[in-house]
Design a protein around this motif. Structure first.
Motif, PDB file in Angstrom:
ATOM      1  N   LEU A  63       0.752  -1.388   0.103  1.00 22.92           N
ATOM      2  CA  LEU A  63       0.080   0.158  -0.030  1.00 22.92           C
ATOM      3  C   LEU A  63       0.959   1.372  -0.094  1.00 22.92           C
ATOM      4  O   LEU A  63       1.696   1.276   0.757  1.00 22.92           O
ATOM      5  CB  LEU A  63      -0.928   0.060   1.109  1.00 22.92           C
ATOM      6  CG  LEU A  63      -1.485   1.372   1.584  1.00 22.92           C
ATOM      7  CD1 LEU A  63      -2.654   1.740   0.534  1.00 22.92           C
ATOM      8  CD2 LEU A  63      -2.315   1.456   2.893  1.00 22.92           C
ATOM      9  N   VAL A  64       0.770   2.052  -0.788  1.00 19.29           N
ATOM     10  CA  VAL A  64       1.412   3.242  -1.048  1.00 19.29           C
ATOM     11  C   VAL A  64       0.514   4.582  -1.029  1.00 19.29           C
ATOM     12  O   VAL A  64      -0.364   4.569  -1.968  1.00 19.29           O
ATOM     13  CB  VAL A  64       2.361   3.563  -2.230  1.00 19.29           C
ATOM     14  CG1 VAL A  64       3.153   4.686  -2.210  1.00 19.29           C
ATOM     15  CG2 VAL A  64       3.288   1.913  -2.333  1.00 19.29           C
ATOM     16  N   ILE A  65       0.612   5.520  -0.103  1.00 21.15           N
ATOM     17  CA  ILE A  65       0.073   6.647  -0.101  1.00 21.15           C
ATOM     18  C   ILE A  65       0.650   7.819  -0.451  1.00 21.15           C
ATOM     19  O   ILE A  65       1.562   8.105   0.430  1.00 21.15           O
ATOM     20  CB  ILE A  65      -0.946   6.854   1.123  1.00 21.15           C
ATOM     21  CG1 ILE A  65      -1.871   5.768   1.250  1.00 21.15           C
ATOM     22  CG2 ILE A  65      -1.773   8.082   1.308  1.00 21.15           C
ATOM     23  CD1 ILE A  65      -2.533   5.690   2.653  1.00 21.15           C
ATOM     24  N   ALA A  66       0.313   8.736  -1.336  1.00 25.88           N
ATOM     25  CA  ALA A  66       0.995   9.867  -1.716  1.00 25.88           C
ATOM     26  C   ALA A  66       0.045  10.934  -1.108  1.00 25.88           C
ATOM     27  O   ALA A  66      -0.960  11.094  -1.608  1.00 25.88           O
ATOM     28  CB  ALA A  66       1.164  10.296  -3.219  1.00 25.88           C
ATOM     29  N   LEU A  67       0.638  11.769  -0.304  1.00 29.44           N
ATOM     30  CA  LEU A  67      -0.014  12.817   0.193  1.00 29.44           C
ATOM     31  C   LEU A  67       0.339  14.336  -0.176  1.00 29.44           C
ATOM     32  O   LEU A  67       1.589  14.326   0.062  1.00 29.44           O
ATOM     33  CB  LEU A  67      -0.024  12.754   1.851  1.00 29.44           C
ATOM     34  CG  LEU A  67      -0.863  13.371   2.895  1.00 29.44           C
ATOM     35  CD1 LEU A  67      -2.460  12.999   2.426  1.00 29.44           C
ATOM     36  CD2 LEU A  67      -0.559  13.302   4.193  1.00 29.44           C
ATOM     37  N   ALA A  68      -0.541  15.284  -0.372  1.00 26.00           N
ATOM     38  CA  ALA A  68      -0.152  16.619  -0.626  1.00 26.00           C
ATOM     39  C   ALA A  68      -0.038  17.453   0.311  1.00 26.00           C
ATOM     40  O   ALA A  68      -0.733  18.102   1.104  1.00 26.00           O
ATOM     41  CB  ALA A  68      -1.351  17.258  -1.560  1.00 26.00           C
ATOM     42  N   GLY A  69       1.182  17.062   1.184  1.00 29.99           N
ATOM     43  CA  GLY A  69       1.377  17.819   2.500  1.00 29.99           C
ATOM     44  C   GLY A  69       2.580  17.084   3.363  1.00 29.99           C
ATOM     45  O   GLY A  69       3.403  16.119   2.767  1.00 29.99           O
ATOM     46  N   PRO A  70       3.295  17.598   4.467  1.00 29.03           N
ATOM     47  CA  PRO A  70       4.297  16.872   5.042  1.00 29.03           C
ATOM     48  C   PRO A  70       4.131  15.522   5.585  1.00 29.03           C
ATOM     49  O   PRO A  70       3.142  15.259   5.863  1.00 29.03           O
ATOM     50  CB  PRO A  70       4.584  17.938   6.009  1.00 29.03           C
ATOM     51  CG  PRO A  70       3.493  18.621   6.552  1.00 29.03           C
ATOM     52  CD  PRO A  70       2.622  18.713   5.315  1.00 29.03           C
ATOM     53  N   THR A  71       5.220  14.724   5.413  1.00 31.03           N
ATOM     54  CA  THR A  71       5.061  13.357   5.756  1.00 31.03           C
ATOM     55  C   THR A  71       6.520  13.088   6.680  1.00 31.03           C
ATOM     56  O   THR A  71       7.451  13.648   6.369  1.00 31.03           O
ATOM     57  CB  THR A  71       5.100  12.580   4.541  1.00 31.03           C
ATOM     58  OG1 THR A  71       6.185  12.407   3.872  1.00 31.03           O
ATOM     59  CG2 THR A  71       3.679  12.623   4.029  1.00 31.03           C
ATOM     60  N   HIS A  72       6.199  12.058   7.600  1.00 32.06           N
ATOM     61  CA  HIS A  72       7.399  11.459   8.598  1.00 32.06           C
ATOM     62  C   HIS A  72       7.148  10.159   8.768  1.00 32.06           C
ATOM     63  O   HIS A  72       6.179   9.768   9.494  1.00 32.06           O
ATOM     64  CB  HIS A  72       7.684  12.651   9.613  1.00 32.06           C
ATOM     65  CG  HIS A  72       8.687  12.248  10.437  1.00 32.06           C
ATOM     66  ND1 HIS A  72      10.068  12.491  10.031  1.00 32.06           N
ATOM     67  CD2 HIS A  72       8.950  11.713  11.741  1.00 32.06           C
ATOM     68  CE1 HIS A  72      10.982  12.174  11.112  1.00 32.06           C
ATOM     69  NE2 HIS A  72      10.173  11.357  11.975  1.00 32.06           N
ATOM     70  N   GLY A  73       7.888   9.418   8.161  1.00 32.20           N
ATOM     71  CA  GLY A  73       7.681   7.862   8.454  1.00 32.20           C
ATOM     72  C   GLY A  73       6.412   7.644   7.863  1.00 32.20           C
ATOM     73  O   GLY A  73       6.034   7.766   6.549  1.00 32.20           O
ATOM     74  N   LEU A  74       5.323   6.939   8.865  1.00 29.76           N
ATOM     75  CA  LEU A  74       4.152   6.553   8.551  1.00 29.76           C
ATOM     76  C   LEU A  74       2.868   7.632   8.686  1.00 29.76           C
ATOM     77  O   LEU A  74       1.895   7.291   8.988  1.00 29.76           O
ATOM     78  CB  LEU A  74       3.726   5.215   9.015  1.00 29.76           C
ATOM     79  CG  LEU A  74       4.639   3.908   8.543  1.00 29.76           C
ATOM     80  CD1 LEU A  74       4.483   2.795   9.292  1.00 29.76           C
ATOM     81  CD2 LEU A  74       4.336   3.809   6.914  1.00 29.76           C
TER      82      LEU A  74
END
Length: 332
Positions: A63-74
């Motif tokens: 499962l891969v989620i691309a998010l329009a925002g900051p990410t850190h780890g999960l």
């Protein structure tokens, strides 16, 4: 054969897809779009993903989620929306062996390695990038905000090389204004925004486009209307915006040494391709210094497929699975 669930979540649209991966290549099985306004948690996202794709997540390898925002780890947060994602423990609850959360422009960078990257519209340069090339590739896009990233080859065997996505905050760097006319606009922009040094995002994104047209014409339009009413034909606003866009492209190519290609993804330019077709765009690309002819040699492409982020997310998933396989082989 591997099955990869992919999501590309923006402030307006949430895109979901199921891909099949085989020997480094991807095939798209199913894709659906939903509005993202009602998404609040990872559970909301995953429930609607299963329902719309009509496939349990447990049937996937990744499962891969691309998010329009900051990410850190999960963990991550949608910049323009209430969604907060925490994928900790999701694999166990949904029967998934592997989960990955990435920024949306990391996904756009990986999209350059997919058929959507190879099939992007050529703005300048050779008709198709060399898919076997190990040269660095770069991507950026201006919409509500400005995202940018690059993709660096880290070795591996031919047919499936190992690629590393390098994130960036290039949109928040001060924009380089040139000449008296532009410096006068810089002063106007600084006063209106209440900042000393307007950034590339301030200049190239939607709000900046509205302010640019207001400065040049005295008319205020919301960004979408500027595209429809002003960028559709040769106007001073189109001329200035195309010049600013060409300058950022030249700087980003030089910053990343992206000899493998620069992809302009989505946003304002996808809806208004005349921004990169205007002579001012190409003139600005050729202006200033060009060490070693890098800018001239770098192909520039425009991604118009709104599902390119899904393809990039799935390609990032393939990369992750491949890394796990290689690591397991090394231990064995």
């Amino acid at each position: 054969m591997q099955r990869i669930f992919a999501a590309d979540i923006g402030g307006t649209n949430a895109r979901f897809a199921l891909f099949t991966g085989h020997e480094g290549s991807l095939g798209l099985d199913t894709v659906v779009w939903e509005k993202s306004a009602d998404l609040r948690t990872a559970e909301d996202l995953l429930q609607i993903m299963q329902r719309q794709l009509q496939t349990p997540l447990a049937e996937g390898d990744m499962l891969v989620i691309a998010l329009a925002g900051p990410t850190h780890g999960l963990r991550g947060k949608l910049t323009n929306g209430p969604l907060q994602v925490d994928l900790g423990g999701v694999g166990q609850r949904y029967g998934l062996s592997c989960c990955l959360l990435i920024n949306d422009f990391t996904a756009q960078a990986f999209a350059a390695l997919t058929p959507r990257g190879a099939g992007a519209k050529v703005v300048r340069g050779r008709a198709l990038p060399d898919t076997e090339s190990t040269q660095t590739k770069a991507v950026f896009g201006a919409g509500t905000g400005l995202g940018a990233a690059s993709l660096v080859c880290c070795g591996g065997e031919a047919g499936f090389r190992h690629w590393l996505a390098v994130p960036s905050e290039a949109g928040h760097a001060p924009f380089a204004f040139v000449g008296a006319e532009e410096h006068a606009y810089q002063g106007f922009l600084a006063r209106d925004l209440g900042c000393d040094m307007p950034t590339a995002e301030n200049v190239l994104c939607g709000e900046g486009l509205s302010l640019l047209h207001y400065y040049l014409s005295g008319q205020f339009y919301y960004p979408a209307m500027v595209g429809e009413q002003v960028l559709s034909h040769d106007t001073p606003t189109l001329h200035w915006y195309a010049r600013f866009l060409g300058r950022f492209c030249r700087q980003w190519i030089l910053n990343t040494l992206s000899r493998g290609g620069l992809w302009i993804a989505g946003g304002i330019v996808a809806k208004n391709p005349q921004c990169v077709e205007h002579p001012a765009f190409l003139q600005e690309l050729a202006a200033g210094g060009d060490v070693g002819g890098i800018v001239h040699a770098t192909p520039i492409l425009l991604t118009t497929d709104a599902n390119s982020g899904l393809w990039g997310a799935a390609r990032a998933g393939l990369e992750h699975l491949r890394g796990q396989t290689l690591a397991a082989s090394a231990k064995g």
